[in-house]
Design a protein around this motif. Sequence first.
Motif, short mmCIF file in Angstrom:
data_model
loop_
_atom_site.label_atom_id
_atom_site.label_comp_id
_atom_site.label_asym_id
_atom_site.label_seq_id
_atom_site.Cartn_x
_atom_site.Cartn_y
_atom_site.Cartn_z
N PRO A 152 -3.50 -4.56 8.83
CA PRO A 152 -2.55 -3.70 8.96
C PRO A 152 -1.75 -3.09 7.54
O PRO A 152 -0.85 -2.51 7.60
CB PRO A 152 -1.49 -4.92 9.73
CG PRO A 152 -1.79 -6.17 8.86
CD PRO A 152 -3.66 -6.00 8.92
N LYS A 153 -2.18 -3.50 6.50
CA LYS A 153 -1.79 -3.23 5.23
C LYS A 153 -2.61 -3.25 4.00
O LYS A 153 -3.85 -4.19 4.40
CB LYS A 153 -0.50 -4.07 4.94
CG LYS A 153 -0.77 -5.77 4.60
CD LYS A 153 0.53 -6.31 4.46
CE LYS A 153 0.17 -7.69 4.00
NZ LYS A 153 1.47 -8.60 3.74
N SER A 154 -2.56 -2.57 3.20
CA SER A 154 -3.41 -2.39 2.00
C SER A 154 -2.41 -2.18 0.83
O SER A 154 -1.28 -1.79 0.78
CB SER A 154 -4.18 -1.71 2.19
OG SER A 154 -3.85 -0.08 2.46
N ILE A 155 -3.06 -2.63 -0.53
CA ILE A 155 -2.22 -2.27 -1.66
C ILE A 155 -2.79 -0.80 -2.19
O ILE A 155 -3.93 -0.57 -2.33
CB ILE A 155 -2.40 -3.32 -2.71
CG1 ILE A 155 -2.02 -4.56 -2.00
CG2 ILE A 155 -1.71 -3.13 -4.07
CD1 ILE A 155 -0.64 -4.84 -1.85
N VAL A 156 -1.73 -0.02 -2.66
CA VAL A 156 -1.82 1.18 -3.29
C VAL A 156 -1.37 1.12 -4.85
O VAL A 156 -0.25 0.83 -4.80
CB VAL A 156 -1.32 2.36 -2.64
CG1 VAL A 156 -1.55 3.78 -3.15
CG2 VAL A 156 -1.72 2.46 -1.28
N HIS A 157 -2.17 1.15 -5.89
CA HIS A 157 -1.80 1.02 -7.08
C HIS A 157 -1.80 2.55 -7.81
O HIS A 157 -3.08 3.18 -7.77
CB HIS A 157 -2.78 0.12 -7.77
CG HIS A 157 -2.57 0.12 -9.40
ND1 HIS A 157 -1.11 -0.04 -10.14
CD2 HIS A 157 -3.11 0.76 -10.52
CE1 HIS A 157 -1.14 -0.09 -11.31
NE2 HIS A 157 -2.50 0.42 -11.50
N THR A 158 -0.83 3.09 -8.35
CA THR A 158 -0.87 4.24 -8.97
C THR A 158 -0.56 4.15 -10.36
O THR A 158 0.47 3.73 -10.91
CB THR A 158 0.55 5.15 -8.34
OG1 THR A 158 0.26 5.42 -6.82
CG2 THR A 158 0.26 6.62 -8.98
#
Length: 350
Positions: A152-158
């Motif tokens: 249901p979720k994931s990590i997004v690194h910018t």
Amino acid sequence: MSGTLDKSASNEGNGYSEKIEGQGQQIEQTPIAPRSSFLAIAKRHFKRFWWAHLIFFCASVLIIALCLVYVAMPKIAQRGVNRSSTTFTDLNFLDPTANTIVLSQDAILHSPSMYTPTLDPFSAALYLVTNGTYAATPMLSIMMPKIHALHPKSIVHTPPQTLNISDMDQLTDYCIQVLTQENVTTALVGKTKLHEGKLPVITVKYNSSTTYKSLNGLAGFNVTDLKLNLSAPAGQPNLVGKAFIPNPSVMTIAMGNVTLNLSTDQAGIVGNSTIHEMTLVPGNNTFSMTSIIDAGKVTSSMNKSGIVTLKIIGTSSVYNGQHLPYYEKALASNVLTLDLNVAAVLANSQ
């Protein structure tokens, strides 16, 4: 009658022939074949035209498949993107100049969809959202990384990137809201390619707004450990102390050297304070502060209890020698008040 009747069959409905003899004449009726059932007709039809039905079946399957892939799947993909949401866990505004800023961010992408697509890197315009209304123009454009959306979720690194300021007025409005309000809302808008397994690549619109905590007017601001140096030369700092600034947000903001004007209702401007290399980080912040004050104006503003109510307004934000107008206007929009116990300051200065 002198003839005889010889029936060799009963009736035409059963397919029998009937032979009648009489008065020297012989009559024969042609037998009638039984009517075929619908099932028999259908079997003969399919046996004869099986190839036509096979072509029709394959064409129907192909049309349905193409509709599913090229019509239904793009809508399903877009719906999944629309239903996703973002929670910021880290948001950094560093190394600012008058025209650029270095931004990096970490976020949690919430996806209710069971699909796990991958989005290509894309350029996203960052908009300020006020009371549900998007600003007319974006303030920044951010290069978003490749995103693999999990359920249901994931990590997004910018990662850190130097961004040109697209609209100074919009960035200024954003800074004012960040400083003065409890929460702020921004939106990322762009287009990208979506990949899902072996399905054709789909173009989707990304439009995700996020509300997150901001600085809430620097509520809880305080000054401690104040010491007054009455022998300091004119124009030199004569008051030092610690500035306590809580930061309830996930934002780290580098503002450089920040100067604040000090005033009272009775005497107007009574001095100024400077915090060097001020970078707000999440949580509680404590900075060394130096001030130049007019002691006479301060004492003339005391009430009967020896308390002076100071108004504190930011006037300057300088980073690496450059004024930052978007921070300066934000600081000027937020008025802080501080009740200063003059007797306690004098006692602490001994």
